[in-house]
Design an enzyme around this catalytic site. Sequence first.
Site, mmCIF file in Angstrom:
data_model
loop_
_atom_site.group_PDB
_atom_site.id
_atom_site.type_symbol
_atom_site.label_atom_id
_atom_site.label_comp_id
_atom_site.label_asym_id
_atom_site.label_seq_id
_atom_site.Cartn_x
_atom_site.Cartn_y
_atom_site.Cartn_z
ATOM 1 N N GLU A 115 -29.067 -77.630 -50.188
ATOM 2 C CA GLU A 115 -28.712 -77.483 -51.807
ATOM 3 C C GLU A 115 -29.729 -76.106 -52.155
ATOM 4 O OE1 GLU A 115 -30.441 -81.111 -54.101
ATOM 5 O OE2 GLU A 115 -29.728 -81.204 -52.116
ATOM 6 N N LYS A 117 -31.275 -74.165 -54.699
ATOM 7 C CA LYS A 117 -32.656 -74.435 -55.174
ATOM 8 C C LYS A 117 -32.385 -73.757 -56.990
ATOM 9 C CE LYS A 117 -37.682 -74.043 -55.469
ATOM 10 N NZ LYS A 117 -38.115 -74.376 -56.169
ATOM 11 N N ASP A 119 -32.690 -72.162 -60.271
ATOM 12 C CA ASP A 119 -34.625 -72.168 -60.477
ATOM 13 C C ASP A 119 -34.443 -71.692 -62.124
ATOM 14 O OD1 ASP A 119 -36.239 -70.735 -60.596
ATOM 15 O OD2 ASP A 119 -35.540 -67.977 -61.083
ATOM 16 N N TYR A 226 -29.847 -82.917 -59.224
ATOM 17 C CA TYR A 226 -30.290 -82.903 -57.497
ATOM 18 C C TYR A 226 -31.331 -84.610 -56.847
ATOM 19 C CZ TYR A 226 -34.875 -81.560 -59.302
ATOM 20 O OH TYR A 226 -35.723 -80.474 -60.131
ATOM 21 N N LYS A 314 -37.674 -69.661 -49.933
ATOM 22 C CA LYS A 314 -37.656 -68.846 -51.444
ATOM 23 C C LYS A 314 -36.837 -68.097 -50.877
ATOM 24 C CE LYS A 314 -40.150 -69.755 -54.518
ATOM 25 N NZ LYS A 314 -40.846 -70.499 -55.052
ATOM 26 N N CYS A 408 -30.197 -29.727 -71.506
ATOM 27 C CA CYS A 408 -30.175 -29.956 -70.417
ATOM 28 C C CYS A 408 -31.244 -29.555 -69.284
ATOM 29 C CB CYS A 408 -28.687 -29.046 -69.680
ATOM 30 S SG CYS A 408 -28.432 -29.431 -67.357
ATOM 31 N N CYS A 411 -30.113 -26.590 -66.338
ATOM 32 C CA CYS A 411 -30.057 -25.397 -66.881
ATOM 33 C C CYS A 411 -29.705 -24.506 -68.162
ATOM 34 C CB CYS A 411 -27.615 -25.569 -66.064
ATOM 35 S SG CYS A 411 -27.105 -26.422 -67.712
ATOM 36 N N CYS A 426 -24.100 -32.696 -70.231
ATOM 37 C CA CYS A 426 -24.302 -30.828 -70.244
ATOM 38 C C CYS A 426 -22.632 -30.751 -70.204
ATOM 39 C CB CYS A 426 -24.526 -30.656 -69.013
ATOM 40 S SG CYS A 426 -24.641 -29.223 -68.088
ATOM 41 N N CYS A 431 -23.310 -25.961 -63.773
ATOM 42 C CA CYS A 431 -24.517 -26.401 -64.413
ATOM 43 C C CYS A 431 -25.403 -26.806 -62.628
ATOM 44 C CB CYS A 431 -25.266 -27.552 -64.798
ATOM 45 S SG CYS A 431 -26.092 -28.446 -64.447
HETATM 46 S S1 IVH Z 1 -35.964 -81.998 -55.195
HETATM 47 C C1 IVH Z 1 -39.009 -84.248 -54.537
HETATM 48 N N1 IVH Z 1 -34.032 -79.879 -55.641
HETATM 49 O O1 IVH Z 1 -37.772 -77.299 -57.659
HETATM 50 C C2 IVH Z 1 -38.576 -83.698 -54.326
HETATM 51 N N2 IVH Z 1 -36.220 -79.640 -56.654
HETATM 52 O O2 IVH Z 1 -40.569 -75.860 -56.434
HETATM 53 C C3 IVH Z 1 -38.446 -82.549 -55.629
HETATM 54 N N3 IVH Z 1 -36.077 -77.622 -57.938
HETATM 55 O O3 IVH Z 1 -40.070 -79.682 -59.073
HETATM 56 C C4 IVH Z 1 -37.587 -81.932 -55.890
HETATM 57 N N4 IVH Z 1 -33.774 -76.843 -56.831
HETATM 58 O O4 IVH Z 1 -38.019 -78.301 -60.690
HETATM 59 C C5 IVH Z 1 -34.862 -80.314 -55.890
HETATM 60 N N5 IVH Z 1 -32.161 -79.086 -55.443
HETATM 61 C C6 IVH Z 1 -33.391 -78.659 -55.931
HETATM 62 C C7 IVH Z 1 -33.631 -78.276 -56.777
HETATM 63 C C8 IVH Z 1 -35.423 -78.357 -56.831
HETATM 64 C C9 IVH Z 1 -34.893 -76.903 -58.339
HETATM 65 C C10 IVH Z 1 -37.087 -77.383 -58.710
HETATM 66 C C11 IVH Z 1 -37.399 -78.476 -59.273
HETATM 67 C C12 IVH Z 1 -38.805 -78.636 -58.868
HETATM 68 C C13 IVH Z 1 -39.066 -77.019 -57.661
HETATM 69 C C14 IVH Z 1 -40.288 -77.166 -56.758
#
Ligand code: IVH
Length: 671
Positions: A115, A117, A119, A226, A314, A408, A411, A426, A431
């Site tokens: 899935e 991640k 931010d 999540y 990451k 400029c 030139c 310019c 130029c």
């Molecule tokens: S699962 C025990 N799933 O990333 C598992 N975390 O770096 C806990 N995060 O603290 C997290 N997207 O805040 C999970 N699809 C996702 C996520 C996710 C973002 C964040 C979450 C976690 C941090 C860890």
Amino acid sequence: MLIGEAQQEIAKLRRLIEYHNHRYHLLDNPEISDSEYDHLFRRLVELEAEFPELDTPDSPSHRVGFEVASGFSSRRHLQPMLSLDNAFGEGELRAFDERVRKGLGFNEPIEYFVELKFDGASLNLLYTDGWLAAATTRGDGTTGEEVTSNAKVIQGIPLKLEGQVGSQIEVRGEVIMEKEVFEDLNRTKLQKGEQPFANPRNAASGGLRQLDSKLTFERRLKFFAYSIGFSSEPFADSQSLALERLGGLGFLIRGESGVAKGVEEAVAIVNKIQELRNSLPFGIDGAVVKVNNFALQQELGSTGHGPRWAIAVKFPSEQAFTTLKDVIVQVGRTGTITPVADLEPVLVGGVTVTRATLHNYQDLARKGVKIGDVVIVQRAGDVIPEIVGPILDKRPESAREVEVPTLCPVCGTGLVQKQEEVAIRCPNRHCPAQITERLRHFVGRKQMDIEGLGEKLIDRLFDLGYLSDLSSIYRLSSCEADLKQLDKLGELSVTNLLEAIEASKSNPLPRFLSALGIPGLGEKAAQDLARAFGSLERLRHATYEELVNVPNIGPITASDIAEWFEEPENRQLIDDLLASGVDPKQESGNLGSQFAGQTVVFTGKLEVLTREAAEELVVRQGGKAAGSVSKNTSLVVAGPGAGSKLEKATQLGIPVMNEEEFLQMIQDIEP
Ligand code: IVH
């Protein structure tokens, strides 16, 4: 390494990490990028592993988050909120898979769920009898800050679940701010002379922890679920089913995630997510790969830091902090002056960046950036890196204002600014900077595609007088012997270059048009124009009315094009290019010339053909399709509901036919 040295480095790293934790978690105002932080963290973990006797339980490497800030009451999670271990790159993901299979004693592929991640900031929602009872930030993983009233103003957090669940259930997810909202809020902040948010994550996490929920609401945050924490009744057997059920309960779930049978498929989904990254409306900093089956998750268990059944792969951070050394004044091919940031080299999005655009002087003033500032640099995908804003806390005393140029830099001509434009220009089209930029554009891959005529060679040939305007490219063949004498150029590369130049003469018309560097005339417009007019000869003599009638060509572009072709110098340039043998052809598969020189207007409803298909037929027969009727219209094809255009055609005595008659006519020529 000696133990004494390690001790010193560990102490320093811990101090630094504590400091940055404080800035990140409590002040929401980080000073280093995520990757720099990860680097420090990894080094600490590495040293503690190498010297276990120096590892102590109070090390920041063993802590999940940060202590609770004042102003909120703290609340214990029913089940701890763990963090995730990181993997950098495919190799580390494969190593994770090895560990999982070893841990389970499995030889066959494991089913994973991959899935996004998100931010943002994690949040734990406790529902009692289906009602939102408490929302708690992660805090130190065991106890967090209770922000229930703020959670109630976040999109995607149902106050009442839309289905039956056990009497108590914890739903976990991430609070994020969309990129557009982030930019909008930063624009306002900069206008007020306030410190902009470094990134959407800080803006989200700060928004979550406002003492006044109205301020949280103004941040327009969203929550994506999540996972499940504690649940008084079994909720699901796997991550994929859990998410499906969460979606049914009213939570926002993203569709980019997917089940992977084995690590190979997991790698493929991670890569797909990375490709999608820039097109998502919010930021992600990686992908999370989780063992899908909950029973297997249970079997694998967790370490103090994170579960053994999940890993965060990451992606390179798209933001970084660095010093603005200077602002360079760049002259573009149309004379536009752009301030460009000269930066202390920094890694952003996996690439070392030394230059970033500051767009224009108005934008620069709005951002309030000074030379010497530490600035936030952003780079997303292939987009040119840009400066988000300064870190005001870190402004050195020696920081100085950026001067807006009046002359400029190349030139020396006085710069001008049209009233309705933000750009400074310019005005001297001779130029040297404009000429070399025009040459660079002309030979570009998407334009005339002349390989071998790179930036440096253009500058050199310009300085030596071999290149002057665009048509001078086609005179290089007469200096072949001279060129072959030039240092570092070599006979072969001269021969290849001259061949590439020769070959470019028969490039299709759209390429030639976009190579000319006419303001507002990009690749797409060049194609539309080439299709509509069919030949350079017809296009160069087109009136404004004819141009603005071409689908997708707006009034500004139409008048820019008309003006460009009226300019005597440009007329001369076209003549020179044609005289040197350049012969751009329209290759849209013209089949005939039934409509050559004619302009056809479709009006009312067409019943058999789509409007595009009908227009395409006219163009294929050498004609032009227009949007409005004028005395230059040759034919009007009218369907049911035709109104003023049909009326006008009748008034002007222009021939009119219906779709059936038009089709009959086409059939006669294109059976
Ligand atoms: S699962 C025990 N799933 O990333 C598992 N975390 O770096 C806990 N995060 O603290 C997290 N997207 O805040 C999970 N699809 C996702 C996520 C996710 C973002 C964040 C979450 C976690 C941090 C860890």
